[in-house]
Design a protein around this motif. Structure first.
Motif, PDB file in Angstrom:
ATOM      1  N   ASN A 175       7.814  24.811   7.442  1.00 14.24           N
ATOM      2  CA  ASN A 175       7.879  23.554   8.204  1.00 14.24           C
ATOM      3  C   ASN A 175       6.876  23.386   9.317  1.00 14.24           C
ATOM      4  OD1 ASN A 175       9.435  22.214   6.577  1.00 14.24           O
ATOM      5  ND2 ASN A 175      11.060  22.630   7.566  1.00 14.24           N
ATOM      6  N   LEU A 200       3.526  23.356   8.173  1.00 13.45           N
ATOM      7  CA  LEU A 200       2.929  21.829   7.577  1.00 13.45           C
ATOM      8  C   LEU A 200       2.955  21.109   8.645  1.00 13.45           C
ATOM      9  CD1 LEU A 200       5.766  21.584   4.799  1.00 13.45           C
ATOM     10  CD2 LEU A 200       3.557  21.878   4.508  1.00 13.45           C
ATOM     11  N   LYS A 251       4.548  18.833   2.218  1.00 13.45           N
ATOM     12  CA  LYS A 251       4.958  19.841   1.229  1.00 13.45           C
ATOM     13  C   LYS A 251       4.266  19.492   0.128  1.00 13.45           C
ATOM     14  CE  LYS A 251       9.397  21.531   2.684  1.00 13.45           C
ATOM     15  NZ  LYS A 251      10.857  21.791   2.631  1.00 13.45           N
TER      16      LYS A 251
END
Length: 186
Positions: free
Chosen positions: A26, A29, A36
């Motif tokens: 995460n 990202l 994702k």
């Protein structure tokens, strides 16, 4: 720069700063402003595949830099001093040597992932080959050159880690001085 290259660049910095385990998907990202789905489009095998891509990218950059230095200087001693001087300047100006060291990744992942361990081993071997080839040019036998190249790799890599932990350039300075002494002996 394409999306995959951007992901690799950002993730490389994060892995070097926080380690593989310390960086969650995460966080990657978010730093890349990526979903994702987009991430898995580029890295279907996940975070470990990204790490291997990061190591390969580091390998290209490090090898290009080291090869350039070792081609510009006539002896291993001069090339080694120039390389270590560059590392010291980088540390003094940037406060880190993250572009060169990946030891934290090795210590974290070598026992957990053969593909990562192999990618790291390949990078270390390529460094040793550059040093060894230059030592052979200096007139050393292949066996002696290989032995000294291994010692150089371990010393320089260890010196970078000590610089980072001590927040000082003294370890690399000491290593440069001692490597010069050793290399003059041959």
């Amino acid at each position: 720069m394409n999306s995959k290259s951007l992901i690799i660049d950002i993730a490389t910095t994060l892995f070097q700063q926080k380690g593989y385990i310390g960086v969650g998907l995460n966080e990657i990202l978010k730093a890349c402003n990526l979903s994702k789905g987009s991430f898995y489009h580029h890295f279907p095998n996940g975070k470990e595949a990204l790490l291997i891509a990061c190591l390969q990218s580091m390998e290209e950059a490090i090898m290009t830099d080291i090869e350039g230095i070792f081609e510009r200087y006539p002896t291993t001693e001069e090339a080694t001093n120039a390389m270590i001087s560059k590392l010291i300047v980088n540390f003094e100006t940037e406060g880190t040597i993250t572009g060169y060291t990946f030891s934290s990744i090795v210590s974290e992942m070598a026992s957990l992932s053969d593909p990562v361990r192999n990618a790291c081993a390949q990078l270390y071997q390529k460094m040793q080959d550059i040093y060894s080839n230059k030592l052979v040019e200096d007139g050393l036998s292949q066996d002696t050159a290989n032995s000294i190249a291994l010692m150089m790799t371990a010393s320089i890599e260890g010196g970078m880690m000590l610089c980072l932990t001590q927040n000082a350039t003294a370890p690399l300075s000491v290593i440069a001085k001692n490597l010069s002494y050793i290399l003059k002996e041959f």
